[in-house]
Design a protein around this motif. Sequence first.
Motif, mmCIF file in Angstrom:
data_model
loop_
_atom_site.group_PDB
_atom_site.id
_atom_site.type_symbol
_atom_site.label_atom_id
_atom_site.label_comp_id
_atom_site.label_asym_id
_atom_site.label_seq_id
_atom_site.Cartn_x
_atom_site.Cartn_y
_atom_site.Cartn_z
ATOM 1 N N VAL A 7 0.859 -1.179 0.000
ATOM 2 C CA VAL A 7 0.000 0.000 0.000
ATOM 3 C C VAL A 7 0.895 1.227 0.000
ATOM 4 O O VAL A 7 1.892 1.269 0.728
ATOM 5 C CB VAL A 7 -0.911 0.041 1.253
ATOM 6 N N VAL A 8 0.547 2.219 -0.813
ATOM 7 C CA VAL A 8 1.244 3.508 -0.769
ATOM 8 C C VAL A 8 0.217 4.609 -0.984
ATOM 9 O O VAL A 8 -0.693 4.456 -1.809
ATOM 10 C CB VAL A 8 2.389 3.596 -1.810
ATOM 11 N N LYS A 9 0.330 5.679 -0.190
ATOM 12 C CA LYS A 9 -0.577 6.820 -0.304
ATOM 13 C C LYS A 9 0.238 8.097 -0.206
ATOM 14 O O LYS A 9 1.079 8.219 0.691
ATOM 15 C CB LYS A 9 -1.607 6.809 0.819
ATOM 16 N N PRO A 10 -0.001 9.043 -1.109
ATOM 17 C CA PRO A 10 0.704 10.318 -1.000
ATOM 18 C C PRO A 10 0.162 11.126 0.176
ATOM 19 O O PRO A 10 -1.037 11.095 0.461
ATOM 20 C CB PRO A 10 0.393 11.007 -2.329
ATOM 21 N N LEU A 11 1.052 11.812 0.858
ATOM 22 C CA LEU A 11 0.687 12.667 1.980
ATOM 23 C C LEU A 11 1.149 14.094 1.688
ATOM 24 O O LEU A 11 1.843 14.344 0.704
ATOM 25 C CB LEU A 11 1.340 12.165 3.270
ATOM 26 N N ILE A 16 5.142 9.980 1.862
ATOM 27 C CA ILE A 16 4.247 8.900 1.465
ATOM 28 C C ILE A 16 4.046 7.958 2.647
ATOM 29 O O ILE A 16 4.959 7.730 3.439
ATOM 30 C CB ILE A 16 4.772 8.111 0.238
ATOM 31 N N TYR A 17 2.831 7.456 2.747
ATOM 32 C CA TYR A 17 2.503 6.422 3.722
ATOM 33 C C TYR A 17 2.682 5.093 3.011
ATOM 34 O O TYR A 17 2.225 4.909 1.878
ATOM 35 C CB TYR A 17 1.053 6.576 4.195
ATOM 36 N N GLN A 25 4.368 -0.537 8.811
ATOM 37 C CA GLN A 25 3.705 0.638 8.258
ATOM 38 C C GLN A 25 4.540 1.853 8.628
ATOM 39 O O GLN A 25 5.041 1.938 9.753
ATOM 40 C CB GLN A 25 2.309 0.808 8.834
ATOM 41 N N ASN A 49 1.453 12.996 -6.501
ATOM 42 C CA ASN A 49 0.282 12.262 -6.023
ATOM 43 C C ASN A 49 -0.078 11.062 -6.900
ATOM 44 O O ASN A 49 -0.967 10.284 -6.549
ATOM 45 C CB ASN A 49 -0.911 13.196 -5.884
ATOM 46 N N GLY A 52 2.449 5.028 -7.042
ATOM 47 C CA GLY A 52 1.802 3.722 -7.071
ATOM 48 C C GLY A 52 2.804 2.629 -6.735
ATOM 49 O O GLY A 52 3.914 2.897 -6.289
ATOM 50 N N THR A 88 -3.730 13.703 4.137
ATOM 51 C CA THR A 88 -3.413 13.610 2.718
ATOM 52 C C THR A 88 -3.656 14.918 1.986
ATOM 53 O O THR A 88 -3.459 14.997 0.795
ATOM 54 C CB THR A 88 -4.239 12.499 2.035
#
Length: 92
Positions: A7-11, A16-17, A25, A49, A52, A88
């Motif tokens: 899992v990756v999420k832009p912050l 990135i998370y 994590q 953003n 991926g 985010t």
Amino acid sequence: MYWDAKVVKPLSDYRIYVEIEDGRQGIFDMKPYLESGLFRELKDEHYFNQVGIFFGAVTWPHDQDIAPETLVEDMVPVEFMPENSLCTDASR
């Protein structure tokens, strides 16, 4: 592999998370990389953003990526981050 990103999420603030296959994590700060070569393009927040995962690696559309071992070594575990660090909203 056990260190593949799942899992990756832009912050905000070019972070990135990340969740790793082995359950870890954390937050990875991309700011130190933004002035070097291929990573300069990540200064564009819209492009940043678009982060991926491709074959377990954190990547962006124009072939920028972070080596899994770098990600695991330098990320800050989530349990040590203030709650608002997971925001985010890129305007913060």
